[in-house]
Design a protein around this motif. Structure first.
Motif, short mmCIF file in Angstrom:
data_model
loop_
_atom_site.label_atom_id
_atom_site.label_comp_id
_atom_site.label_asym_id
_atom_site.label_seq_id
_atom_site.Cartn_x
_atom_site.Cartn_y
_atom_site.Cartn_z
N GLU A 103 0.85 -1.19 0.00
CA GLU A 103 0.00 0.00 0.00
C GLU A 103 0.88 1.23 0.00
OE1 GLU A 103 -3.38 0.16 2.68
OE2 GLU A 103 -3.05 -1.96 3.13
N THR A 104 0.50 2.22 -0.81
CA THR A 104 1.27 3.46 -0.90
C THR A 104 0.35 4.65 -0.71
OG1 THR A 104 2.75 2.37 -2.48
CG2 THR A 104 2.87 4.76 -2.35
N GLU A 105 0.84 5.63 0.03
CA GLU A 105 0.07 6.84 0.32
C GLU A 105 1.02 8.02 0.39
OE1 GLU A 105 -3.57 8.73 1.11
OE2 GLU A 105 -3.36 6.56 0.96
N ARG B 78 -2.18 -0.29 9.87
CA ARG B 78 -1.64 -1.43 9.13
C ARG B 78 -0.73 -2.29 10.00
NH1 ARG B 78 -3.61 2.30 6.81
NH2 ARG B 78 -4.52 2.22 4.74
N ASP B 79 -0.67 -1.99 11.29
CA ASP B 79 0.16 -2.74 12.26
C ASP B 79 1.63 -2.80 11.84
OD1 ASP B 79 -1.98 -3.30 14.00
OD2 ASP B 79 -2.58 -5.01 12.76
N ILE B 80 2.14 -1.70 11.31
CA ILE B 80 3.53 -1.62 10.92
C ILE B 80 4.40 -1.64 12.18
CG2 ILE B 80 5.28 -0.15 9.81
CD1 ILE B 80 3.25 -1.48 7.87
N LEU C 177 -0.17 10.31 9.16
CA LEU C 177 0.77 9.27 8.75
C LEU C 177 0.93 8.25 9.87
CD1 LEU C 177 3.07 8.00 7.04
CD2 LEU C 177 4.59 9.73 8.01
N LEU C 178 1.09 8.71 11.09
CA LEU C 178 1.20 7.82 12.24
C LEU C 178 -0.02 6.90 12.33
CD1 LEU C 178 2.34 6.88 15.01
CD2 LEU C 178 1.24 8.88 16.01
N LYS C 179 -1.20 7.45 12.21
CA LYS C 179 -2.43 6.65 12.26
C LYS C 179 -2.49 5.65 11.11
CE LYS C 179 -7.20 6.47 13.21
NZ LYS C 179 -7.25 5.05 13.13
N TRP C 180 -2.10 6.09 9.91
CA TRP C 180 -2.09 5.22 8.73
C TRP C 180 -1.18 4.01 8.97
CZ3 TRP C 180 1.45 3.72 4.87
CH2 TRP C 180 0.89 3.23 3.69
N LEU C 181 0.00 4.26 9.53
CA LEU C 181 0.95 3.18 9.81
C LEU C 181 0.42 2.26 10.92
CD1 LEU C 181 4.18 5.34 9.69
CD2 LEU C 181 3.54 3.57 8.03
#
Length: 131
Positions: A34-36, A55-57, A48-52
């Motif tokens: 996935e790319t954003e 995805r359980d990064i 960005l923090l929430k997006w990561l």
């Protein structure tokens, strides 16, 4: 090659944008990519923090070019294992390149454990250096 990190992301950081590429999966055939793209304002760094997190990064890598990495690092450092990479050591092959392909390249190198961490002093020492 053996996959060392199953949930990782590569960040291509610039003055006005950050391209994040998340790679999720233990095998290449079932890989989720996935790319954003995010702006660099503080509220967007928290997006960005929430997006990561969504995805359980667990691990992130980014280049240490200029000073643009610093605010990103400061916001994300408490949540992820961050690898700050020397830009000269992770250069992609010459030719056509984009921010998206750079972010994916950084994520792939991290996934296979091919990035050496640059030294980043602890937060209190960084604050003294800023003074």
């Amino acid at each position: 090659m053996e996959v060392l990190i199953e949930r990782c992301a590569g960040l291509d950081v610039h003055s006005e944008t950050i391209v994040a590429c998340a790679l999720i999966g233990s095998k290449d055939d079932g890989l989720i990519k996935e790319t954003e793209t995010f702006p660099t304002m503080t509220k967007d760094l928290f997006r960005l923090l929430k997006w990561l997190e969504d995805r359980d990064i667990t691990h992130i890598a980014m280049e240490s070019t200029g000073v643009y990495w610093k605010p990103v690092f400061n916001i994300l450092e408490d949540f992820f294992d961050i690898t700050l990479a020397n830009a000269q050591r992770i250069k992609n092959v010459p030719g056509r390149k984009t921010d998206v392909s750079d972010a994916e390249w950084i994520a792939k190198l991290l996934r296979y454990g091919l990035i050496e961490k640059s030294f980043v002093p602890p937060a209190d020492i960084r604050e003294l250096r800023y003074l």
